[in-house]
Every structure is written in structure tokens, then in C-alpha cells.
Design a protein around this motif. Structure first.
Motif, short mmCIF file in Angstrom:
data_model
loop_
_atom_site.label_atom_id
_atom_site.label_comp_id
_atom_site.label_asym_id
_atom_site.label_seq_id
_atom_site.Cartn_x
_atom_site.Cartn_y
_atom_site.Cartn_z
N GLY A 1 -10.80 12.58 -9.91
CA GLY A 1 -10.77 12.99 -11.31
C GLY A 1 -11.44 14.32 -11.56
O GLY A 1 -11.86 15.02 -10.64
N ARG A 2 -11.55 14.65 -12.84
CA ARG A 2 -12.18 15.92 -13.21
C ARG A 2 -13.64 15.91 -12.80
O ARG A 2 -14.35 14.93 -13.01
CB ARG A 2 -12.10 16.13 -14.73
CG ARG A 2 -10.72 16.38 -15.25
CD ARG A 2 -10.66 16.70 -16.73
NE ARG A 2 -11.53 15.88 -17.55
CZ ARG A 2 -12.48 16.35 -18.36
NH1 ARG A 2 -12.66 17.63 -18.51
NH2 ARG A 2 -13.22 15.54 -19.06
N GLU B 1 -7.74 26.55 -15.65
CA GLU B 1 -7.81 25.77 -14.43
C GLU B 1 -8.64 24.51 -14.68
O GLU B 1 -9.54 24.52 -15.50
CB GLU B 1 -8.45 26.58 -13.30
CG GLU B 1 -7.65 27.80 -12.92
CD GLU B 1 -8.37 28.70 -11.95
OE1 GLU B 1 -7.70 29.26 -11.09
OE2 GLU B 1 -9.61 28.85 -12.07
N CYS B 2 -8.30 23.44 -13.98
CA CYS B 2 -8.99 22.17 -14.16
C CYS B 2 -9.66 21.79 -12.84
O CYS B 2 -8.97 21.50 -11.85
CB CYS B 2 -7.98 21.10 -14.58
SG CYS B 2 -8.72 19.54 -15.05
N PRO B 3 -11.00 21.80 -12.77
CA PRO B 3 -11.70 21.45 -11.53
C PRO B 3 -11.62 19.94 -11.26
O PRO B 3 -12.08 19.12 -12.05
CB PRO B 3 -13.14 21.85 -11.78
CG PRO B 3 -13.13 22.70 -13.00
CD PRO B 3 -11.93 22.29 -13.78
N ILE C 1 -2.26 17.12 -12.93
CA ILE C 1 -2.86 15.97 -12.24
C ILE C 1 -3.48 15.01 -13.25
O ILE C 1 -3.28 13.80 -13.18
CB ILE C 1 -3.87 16.43 -11.18
CG1 ILE C 1 -3.11 17.16 -10.07
CG2 ILE C 1 -4.65 15.25 -10.61
CD1 ILE C 1 -3.95 17.66 -8.95
N CYS C 2 -4.22 15.54 -14.22
CA CYS C 2 -4.82 14.68 -15.26
C CYS C 2 -3.74 13.91 -16.02
O CYS C 2 -3.96 12.78 -16.43
CB CYS C 2 -5.61 15.52 -16.25
SG CYS C 2 -7.20 16.13 -15.66
N LEU D 1 -9.52 23.77 -7.87
CA LEU D 1 -9.16 24.22 -9.20
C LEU D 1 -7.64 24.13 -9.33
O LEU D 1 -6.89 24.80 -8.62
CB LEU D 1 -9.62 25.66 -9.43
CG LEU D 1 -11.15 25.84 -9.43
CD1 LEU D 1 -11.50 27.32 -9.51
CD2 LEU D 1 -11.78 25.09 -10.57
N ILE D 2 -7.18 23.28 -10.25
CA ILE D 2 -5.77 23.01 -10.45
C ILE D 2 -5.27 23.87 -11.62
O ILE D 2 -5.86 23.85 -12.70
CB ILE D 2 -5.53 21.52 -10.77
CG1 ILE D 2 -6.23 20.62 -9.75
CG2 ILE D 2 -4.05 21.22 -10.88
CD1 ILE D 2 -5.80 20.80 -8.32
#
Length: 80
Positions: free
Chosen positions: A28-29, A60-62, A6-7, A77-78
Motif C-alpha cells: 500500500g501507500r 506520483e504515489c509512493p 495501483i491504489c 513511486l507510481i
């Protein structure tokens, strides 16, 4: 280190709002909202301080999602 789809624009996500069932928007994050300088800090450093115990170890990226209809927000969480 993984790469958040996503980022990096490889994928989009529009989850349903748990309150009104509208489409939530990616803001966003989540770590980017902590303080004025957090968007400029190294991502791995922020992951060690953000309160999510698995985001660093499981890559994981929140991301913060918000519903434009009712204002509800939720962190997802991605997988990187």
C-alpha cells in the motif's frame, strides 16, 4: 490531481526483489504507515509532508513493496 492506478486497482505490480530476486508484494501507500491516523488524512496533505519532493508536483504515489522471502522492503513511486 491524478489517480494512482495501483491504489485504484487498475494495475498490479510485482517487482523483483533486489536482494533475492523473489516477487515483492504491494503493502500500500507508504504514507499509510506513518501513524495511526495517516490512512485517514487527505492524500495531497500527506504528499506535502512525506519527504518525497516530487510526488506532489509530478503526481506520483509512493508505494511500499515487501519481499515475503527475505523481508526486504523498497518504495516505488507510481505515476498517477
Amino acid at each position: 490531481m491524478g489517480m494512482c492506478p495501483i491504489c485504484n486497482g487498475f494495475r498490479t505490480m510485482t517487482p523483483a526483489c533486489p536482494n533475492c530476486n523473489g516477487s515483492m508484494e504491494n503493502n500500500g501507500r507508504e504514507a499509510d504507515f506513518y501513524d495511526d491516523y495517516s490512512p485517514y488524512m487527505p492524500i495531497d496533505q500527506m504528499k506535502l509532508e512525506d519527504g518525497y519532493p516530487t510526488d506532489f508536483s509530478k503526481e506520483e504515489c509512493p508505494h511500499l513493496f515487501k519481499c515475503p522471502n527475505c523481508g526486504s522492503s523498497q518504495v516505488f513511486l507510481i505515476n498517477e
